[in-house]
Write an enzyme that holds these catalytic residues in place. Structure first.
Site, mmCIF file in Angstrom:
data_model
loop_
_atom_site.group_PDB
_atom_site.id
_atom_site.type_symbol
_atom_site.label_atom_id
_atom_site.label_comp_id
_atom_site.label_asym_id
_atom_site.label_seq_id
_atom_site.Cartn_x
_atom_site.Cartn_y
_atom_site.Cartn_z
ATOM 1 N N LYS A 163 0.824 -1.221 0.000
ATOM 2 C CA LYS A 163 0.000 0.000 0.000
ATOM 3 C C LYS A 163 0.855 1.267 0.000
ATOM 4 C CE LYS A 163 0.833 1.250 4.321
ATOM 5 N NZ LYS A 163 1.323 2.560 4.782
ATOM 6 N N THR A 220 -3.812 5.510 3.959
ATOM 7 C CA THR A 220 -2.609 6.234 3.525
ATOM 8 C C THR A 220 -2.771 6.902 2.161
ATOM 9 O OG1 THR A 220 -1.728 4.057 2.950
ATOM 10 C CG2 THR A 220 -0.862 5.071 4.903
#
Ligand SMILES: NC(=O)C1=CN([C@@H]2O[C@H](COP(=O)(O)OP(=O)(O)OC[C@H]3O[C@@H](n4cnc5c(N)ncnc54)[C@H](O)[C@@H]3O)[C@@H](O)[C@H]2O)C=CC1
Ligand SMILES: O=C(CO)COP(=O)(O)O
Length: 308
Positions: A163, A220
């Protein structure tokens, strides 16, 4: 007697985990590199050894730990989200190599440290065998830090690693002012890349739709608190990588991870176009705008969403 925990790594995440364990009544000791080399007395009576180190430090510290022969009952908890450059090893791979007889658990999920330090609620997942994950849940889990368990340790770890790269892409997206539609496409197609590589690496598809994959992507890729997102944002504003890193406080694992994943994908003929474009921008081969154009000019194709 309250559980005793030793935390390795005194950065943002190590300090935040220390705070969480203390909130749960654990007795916490911490080790950071400013304290010199590790000593065996640090392992006395501890139940959990938590590594919150950046990936570049894990091998050196794991070797030190192994040389001190910590008691076998100690559970190792790895909270690192990165890939080693030359070996493609994850932090869990490295710990497993040096401490093969210890139980090993990976902690991952949408856990921006600053929010957790403010006492805001969050959830995470611990990957590993059921006895070890239960012990970590009992020590660290609370009504503000909700911990799930998952037997797919590899998948849990790969989600948190991958990610970071997509967070850089989303920082670029937002820095260029490309909008929420484009960012949503990056997250969704980034998830497909994560599943493609992560399953090739041994993770299970469904794990990537959980907290450590989709969950951490959402956190994020949409928050300026993420250091990886910040790097992308600065690149979009014309900064070089070294300038972007200087402007970003703390470790942005995605920079190294993008390069390592591209090498891995090339060797195994895996298609990861967003990651490749992030890497091209990070290495200075393409401007953010040129990378965007490359992505948009790709031939049309069916939307294949991996499900098994
Ligand atoms: N900050 C966050 O919100 C979260 C971070 N993580 C992961 O945790 C890991 C650490 O991240 P942060 O604590 O945020 O980074 P940070 O940049 O705040 O701190 C890194 C720490 O590692 C230490 N360090 C560097 N090289 C070392 C070495 N050779 N030996 C010992 N210590 C060394 C530094 O002195 C520093 O204290 C990363 O893999 C990150 O992806 C995971 C979840 C949340
Ligand atoms: O992993 C994190 C939150 O889950 C922290 O993200 P950054 O490393 O991008 O700050």
């Amino acid at each position: 007697m309250s559980p005793r925990v030793l935390i390795l790594g005194l950065g943002h995440w190590g300090q935040t985990l220390a705070y969480l364990f203390e909130q749960q009544g654990c007795t916490v000791s911490c080790w950071g590199r400013s304290q010199g080399i590790l000593s065996a007395d640090l392992f006395q009576d501890i139940q959990l050894l938590v590594s919150a180190l950046p990936i570049k430090a894990v091998r050196e510290v794991a070797a030190q730990v192994a040389a001190l022969q910590p008691p076998l009952g100690i559970i190792l908890v790895s909270a690192t989200k990165g890939l080693e450059s030359e070996t493609f090893a994850t932090a869990a791979d490295i710990w497993q190599t040096y401490c093969p007889h210890h139980d090993l658990v990976v902690l991952s999920g949408p856990n921006l440290a600053s929010e957790i330090q403010q006492g805001l609620p969050a959830a995470a997942v611990v990957g590993g065998n059921s006895v070890a994950t239960k012990q970590v849940q009992d020590c660290l889990g609370s009504t503000t830090f909700r911990l799930y368990s998952n037997a797919d340790r590899r998948g849990v770890e790969m989600g948190g690693i991958f990610k970071n790269v997509i967070a850089i892409a989303c920082g670029v997206n937002d820095g260029l002012g490309l909008g929420v539609n484009a960012r949503s496409a990056l997250i969704t197609r980034g998830l497909v890349e994560m599943v493609r590589v992560g399953t090739h690496w041994g993770g299970q598809v469904e794990t990537f739709y959980g907290l450590s994959g989709l969950g951490d992507l959402l956190a994020t890729c949409t928050s300026a608190l993420s250091r990886n997102y910040q790097v992308g944002w600065h690149l979009a504003h014309g900064k070089s990588l070294s300038q972007a890193l200087a402007l970003t406080k703390g470790t942005a694992e995605g920079v190294n991870t993008a390069r390592v994943l591209c090498t891995y994908a090339q060797q195994h003929q895996l298609d990861i176009p967003i990651t490749a474009m992030v890497n091209a921008v990070l290495s200075g081969h393409l401007t953010p705008q040129a990378a965007l154009n490359c992505l948009l000019e790709r031939p049309f194709k069916p939307e294949i969403i991996p499900s098994q």
